[in-house]
Design an enzyme around this catalytic site. Structure first.
Site, mmCIF file in Angstrom:
data_model
loop_
_atom_site.group_PDB
_atom_site.id
_atom_site.type_symbol
_atom_site.label_atom_id
_atom_site.label_comp_id
_atom_site.label_asym_id
_atom_site.label_seq_id
_atom_site.Cartn_x
_atom_site.Cartn_y
_atom_site.Cartn_z
ATOM 1 N N CYS A 39 17.768 -56.883 44.382
ATOM 2 C CA CYS A 39 17.851 -55.436 44.235
ATOM 3 C C CYS A 39 17.763 -54.741 45.593
ATOM 4 O O CYS A 39 17.414 -55.351 46.602
ATOM 5 C CB CYS A 39 16.688 -54.911 43.376
ATOM 6 S SG CYS A 39 16.453 -55.726 41.797
ATOM 7 N N CYS A 43 15.166 -49.650 43.860
ATOM 8 C CA CYS A 43 15.535 -49.941 42.466
ATOM 9 C C CYS A 43 14.490 -49.381 41.494
ATOM 10 O O CYS A 43 13.283 -49.552 41.701
ATOM 11 C CB CYS A 43 15.661 -51.444 42.254
ATOM 12 S SG CYS A 43 16.175 -51.897 40.574
ATOM 13 N N CYS A 70 21.423 -57.062 40.623
ATOM 14 C CA CYS A 70 20.772 -56.261 39.578
ATOM 15 C C CYS A 70 21.792 -55.273 38.994
ATOM 16 O O CYS A 70 22.572 -54.659 39.723
ATOM 17 C CB CYS A 70 19.599 -55.493 40.191
ATOM 18 S SG CYS A 70 18.869 -54.242 39.118
ATOM 19 N N CYS A 73 20.346 -51.150 39.882
ATOM 20 C CA CYS A 73 20.511 -50.490 41.186
ATOM 21 C C CYS A 73 21.826 -50.824 41.869
ATOM 22 O O CYS A 73 22.148 -50.243 42.908
ATOM 23 C CB CYS A 73 19.335 -50.820 42.107
ATOM 24 S SG CYS A 73 19.244 -52.553 42.611
#
Length: 360
Positions: A39, A43, A70, A73
């Protein structure tokens, strides 16, 4: 030679602190070993445990270690790029259409559901497709009226169904009555005065109500052409004596900036533009805000693009300090009077705020 990456310069504890506090814009990525994802530090997902967190320089490094991006994000920016393309296509389609396309038509064109498409469009423009279409028609209406076309013809050419819709929403659409927009300053007198300033030539224009134009850093002819484009029907005359105090205030502002120029202003724009311009005047000298921050300050966090357009159409630079707005990464984005001048203005303001008083 490239700069040393942040991971090489600081401890992992410092990186962890940025993850824990969800710092945006940090130059690294983190991965969660128990989830198998990586991430950005900002995030919004639940924070991982420190013992399960690893740090990487890039998405390539994280993926080489076996982690996947992810979905919240979007650390590679892939979904954001797809959404930008979808919104760009929809915006062009709306602009090219004679009638306002329905949400169903736009969603089908995008390949997404109505809800998903509407959310994407709002997130990127700050407007619904209907409001975006109305803004386009308002721009066409204003241009047609400024060219001297009859109100009834301008309304039809812009795509509005009737004059009543325009007159019911004149403040939002034009910031003035259609007749006033059509006149383009007809019947008004604008007094002007030129002066030399640290950036070259300066032009100030004022109506009986207040300053309506401030431009600088261009030849006299170009500055005057800009003023005439904004007020094509106005009677424009030189009046150095009457504007001496006003010009002096602008020059004083360049030497020692304040939060806003204390001058009577004659600002003409939509209700939203007026709100953005008033909000700009609250930014202290030596400080900056991003377009997203300015949108939130103006009461519409999603309207980032509309805020950027309002800054770009600001008719009284310096008096309304749009040079204090920067990109989300702090970069100096476009400025009507040139990015180097924007940088010089900001550096001068910061130097004065810090103590020393160098000249621009």
């Amino acid at each position: 030679m490239q700069d040393t990456h942040i991971i090489d310069r600081v401890s992992e504890e410092h990186l962890w602190n940025q993850v824990f506090t969800r710092q945006t814009g940090a130059d690294f990525f983190y991965a969660v070993s128990t989830m198998g994802v990586y991430c950005r530090p900002g995030c919004p997902s639940p924070r991982p445990l420190r013992k399960n967190t690893r740090f990487f320089r890039s998405p390539t490094e994280a993926e080489a270690a076996g982690f996947r991006a992810c979905k919240r994000c979007d650390p590679k920016g892939e979904r954001a790029r797809i959404a930008q393309d979808v919104v760009r296509d929809a915006s062009a389609f709306i602009e090219a259409s004679d009638e306002v396309p329905s949400l169903d038509v736009l969603a089908k064109r995008s390949g997404y559901s109505r809800f998903h498409f509407l959310r994407m469009f709002r997130n990127h423009t700050g407007l619904t497709p209907r409001a975006y279409a109305d803004a386009i028609r308002a721009r066409r209406l204003h241009a047609s009226l400024a060219n001297g076309n009859r109100v009834i013809d301008a309304v039809a050419d812009a795509g509005f169904g009737s004059e009543s819709r325009v007159y019911e929403n004149t403040a939002t659409l034009l910031g003035m009555t259609p007749g006033a927009a059509r006149r383009g300053g007809q019947g008004e007198r604008i007094r002007t005065a030129f002066a030399d300033c640290p950036f070259g030539r300066l032009l100030v224009g004022a109506t009986a109500k207040g300053v309506c134009f401030i431009g600088f850093a261009e030849p006299d002819e170009a500055l005057m052409a800009d003023l005439r484009r904004r007020f094509p029907q106005a009677a424009i005359s030189t009046d150095d004596a009457a504007l001496a105090g006003t010009v002096g205030a602008v020059l004083d502002f360049l030497r020692e900036p304040r939060q806003a120029l204390d001058l009577p202003l004659d600002l003409r724009g939509t209700a939203f533009q007026q709100r953005v311009w008033r909000t700009l005047c609250t930014i202290p000298p030596g400080e900056t805000r991003s377009y997203a921050q300015l949108a939130a300050m103006a009461g519409n966090p999603k309207a980032v693009r509309a805020v950027a357009r309002s800054c770009a159409t600001n008719p009284v630079s310096l008096a309304v300090p749009c040079h204090r707005v920067v990109g989300s990464d702090g970069g100096l984005t476009g400025y009507r009077w040139g990015v180097p001048r924007k940088q010089a203005l900001l550096e001068h303001e910061r130097a004065l705020s810090a103590g020393p008083k160098p000249q621009v």
